[in-house]
Design an enzyme around this catalytic site. Structure first.
Site, mmCIF file in Angstrom:
data_model
loop_
_atom_site.group_PDB
_atom_site.id
_atom_site.type_symbol
_atom_site.label_atom_id
_atom_site.label_comp_id
_atom_site.label_asym_id
_atom_site.label_seq_id
_atom_site.Cartn_x
_atom_site.Cartn_y
_atom_site.Cartn_z
ATOM 1 N N HIS A 1 0.842 -1.198 0.000
ATOM 2 C CA HIS A 1 0.000 0.000 0.000
ATOM 3 C C HIS A 1 0.872 1.240 0.000
ATOM 4 O O HIS A 1 2.083 1.159 0.107
ATOM 5 C CB HIS A 1 -0.999 -0.016 1.157
ATOM 6 C CG HIS A 1 -0.399 0.098 2.528
ATOM 7 N ND1 HIS A 1 0.403 -0.877 3.078
ATOM 8 C CD2 HIS A 1 -0.496 1.071 3.474
ATOM 9 C CE1 HIS A 1 0.759 -0.513 4.304
ATOM 10 N NE2 HIS A 1 0.236 0.675 4.567
ATOM 11 N N HIS B 1 -7.422 -0.770 5.545
ATOM 12 C CA HIS B 1 -6.392 0.138 6.073
ATOM 13 C C HIS B 1 -6.226 1.306 5.088
ATOM 14 O O HIS B 1 -6.274 2.476 5.464
ATOM 15 C CB HIS B 1 -5.103 -0.643 6.262
ATOM 16 C CG HIS B 1 -3.933 0.154 6.729
ATOM 17 N ND1 HIS B 1 -3.855 0.684 7.997
ATOM 18 C CD2 HIS B 1 -2.782 0.495 6.110
ATOM 19 C CE1 HIS B 1 -2.697 1.323 8.122
ATOM 20 N NE2 HIS B 1 -2.038 1.226 6.999
ATOM 21 N N HIS C 1 1.365 3.922 1.949
ATOM 22 C CA HIS C 1 1.907 4.686 3.083
ATOM 23 C C HIS C 1 3.427 4.793 3.014
ATOM 24 O O HIS C 1 4.113 3.859 2.602
ATOM 25 C CB HIS C 1 1.475 4.057 4.416
ATOM 26 C CG HIS C 1 0.042 4.358 4.756
ATOM 27 N ND1 HIS C 1 -0.691 3.606 5.642
ATOM 28 C CD2 HIS C 1 -0.793 5.332 4.307
ATOM 29 C CE1 HIS C 1 -1.919 4.111 5.732
ATOM 30 N NE2 HIS C 1 -1.999 5.146 4.936
ATOM 31 N N ASP D 1 5.797 4.654 5.145
ATOM 32 C CA ASP D 1 6.652 3.659 5.810
ATOM 33 C C ASP D 1 6.623 2.301 5.093
ATOM 34 O O ASP D 1 7.077 1.285 5.641
ATOM 35 C CB ASP D 1 6.274 3.508 7.298
ATOM 36 C CG ASP D 1 4.859 2.975 7.501
ATOM 37 O OD1 ASP D 1 3.938 3.422 6.794
ATOM 38 O OD2 ASP D 1 4.679 2.112 8.377
ATOM 39 N N HIS D 2 6.108 2.293 3.862
ATOM 40 C CA HIS D 2 6.115 1.069 3.044
ATOM 41 C C HIS D 2 6.713 1.325 1.663
ATOM 42 O O HIS D 2 7.184 0.397 1.016
ATOM 43 C CB HIS D 2 4.697 0.498 2.914
ATOM 44 C CG HIS D 2 4.129 0.109 4.254
ATOM 45 N ND1 HIS D 2 4.040 -1.184 4.681
ATOM 46 C CD2 HIS D 2 3.698 0.890 5.293
ATOM 47 C CE1 HIS D 2 3.567 -1.202 5.930
ATOM 48 N NE2 HIS D 2 3.347 0.044 6.312
ATOM 49 N N HIS E 1 4.825 -4.821 10.508
ATOM 50 C CA HIS E 1 5.202 -4.161 11.773
ATOM 51 C C HIS E 1 5.317 -5.179 12.902
ATOM 52 O O HIS E 1 4.593 -6.186 12.926
ATOM 53 C CB HIS E 1 4.154 -3.118 12.190
ATOM 54 C CG HIS E 1 4.101 -1.912 11.318
ATOM 55 N ND1 HIS E 1 4.892 -0.804 11.518
ATOM 56 C CD2 HIS E 1 3.350 -1.642 10.226
ATOM 57 C CE1 HIS E 1 4.621 0.111 10.595
ATOM 58 N NE2 HIS E 1 3.684 -0.378 9.794
ATOM 59 N N ASP F 1 -0.122 -3.854 6.190
ATOM 60 C CA ASP F 1 -0.770 -3.397 7.416
ATOM 61 C C ASP F 1 -2.224 -3.858 7.502
ATOM 62 O O ASP F 1 -3.071 -3.172 8.082
ATOM 63 C CB ASP F 1 -0.733 -1.855 7.495
ATOM 64 C CG ASP F 1 0.668 -1.322 7.750
ATOM 65 O OD1 ASP F 1 1.592 -2.133 7.953
ATOM 66 O OD2 ASP F 1 0.840 -0.088 7.730
HETATM 67 FE FE FE Z 1 2.768 0.766 8.156
HETATM 68 ZN ZN ZN Z 2 0.108 1.644 6.542
#
Ligand code: FE
Ligand code: ZN
Length: 256
Positions: free
Chosen positions: A57, A115, A59, A61-62, A172, A134
């Site tokens: 996805h 998400h 985001h 942090d990905h 995570h 996530d």
């Molecule tokens: Fe994340």
């Molecule tokens: Zn995420």
């Protein structure tokens, strides 16, 4: 993992990037590279190239490492066609049910909105490995930033339909924190109690709790159990629509 080599790279405060490689052909992909440098270091140490970045996805942090990885390794970026404009550097857009070959290992794309609306998971049946970003976490699930409870519940049911022997590579390390909430809402679940103790011991020893076996999650993760009579009874929500039960659980977890 049958035919697949997997290296887990912990980055940022609690993210995992997974480097996956088809043993037969040496074809290699980085799943959800939050940052590029730690991935490049591992590739250098092993003298591996990088063929693909797989994105679950959009985001940051990905996908934060996409551009640098692409520039340095000339890899191709793979992700949801539905999220083409939000995934940096996307080269190959995929939809629900599409296949994707990592060398001789085939992945199937599972759309799991909730998400984010464009969230996907990669399922490698031969290796029995699921990369779900996530969506599903150890004893928890992702927050609903974009989707509805009904969408997320349907997505979790898609993942729950995979075999118990599947290994779930979440993005995570949240399992221990999730265990506290799970035990609060499902205090009489003995499998959960045993799992929570195992998780705490692993964390005390500095070990990762990811991958999590899907069979264990089916018995212990309240977010996969919103339709189970035992959990519904524990919540005082017996016989209610699972979407309502799931929505209530998710709301309570948001403020836990
Ligand atoms: Fe994340
Ligand atoms: Zn995420």
């Amino acid at each position: 993992m049958n035919g697949m080599e997997i290296i887990q790279i912990p980055v940022l405060s609690d993210n995992y990037v997974h480097l996956i490689r088809d043993s037969a052909t040496g074809t290699t992909a980085a799943v959800d590279p939050a940052v590029a440098q730690p991935v490049l270091s591992v590739l250098n140490e092993r003298d591996w190239g990088l063929d693909y970045v797989l994105c679950t996805h959009h985001h940051h942090d990905h996908v934060g490492g996409n551009a640098d990885l692409k520039m340095v390794t000339r890899c191709q970026v793979v992700g949801a066609a539905a999220d083409a404009e939000r995934i940096p550097g996307l080269d190959i857009g995929l939809r629900h049910g599409d296949g994707f070959p990592l060398g001789q290992l085939g992945a199937t794309v599972i759309e799991v909105p909730g998400h984010t609306v464009g969230h996907i998971a990669f399922w490698f049946p031969e290796a029995e490995a699921l990369f779900c970003g996530d969506t599903l976490f150890g004893l928890g699930c992702g927050r609903l930033f974009e989707g509805t409870p009904a969408q997320m519940w349907a997505s979790l049911l898609r993942l729950r339909a995979l075999p118990d022997t599947a290994q779930v590579f979440c993005a995570h390390e949240y399992t221990e924190a999730n265990a506290a909430f799970a035990r609060r809402v499902d205090p009489r679940n003995r499998d959960l109690k045993a799992r929570a103790e195992e998780v705490s011991a692993a964390r005390r020893a500095g070990r990762s709790t990811v991958p999590v076996p899907l069979g264990v999650e089916k018995r212990c993760n309240p977010f996969l159990r919103a339709d189970q009579p035992a959990l519904q009874a524990a919540l005082g929500m017996g016989g209610l629509d699972p979407v309502r039960v799931f929505a209530d659980l998710r709301r309570r977890k948001d403020v836990f």
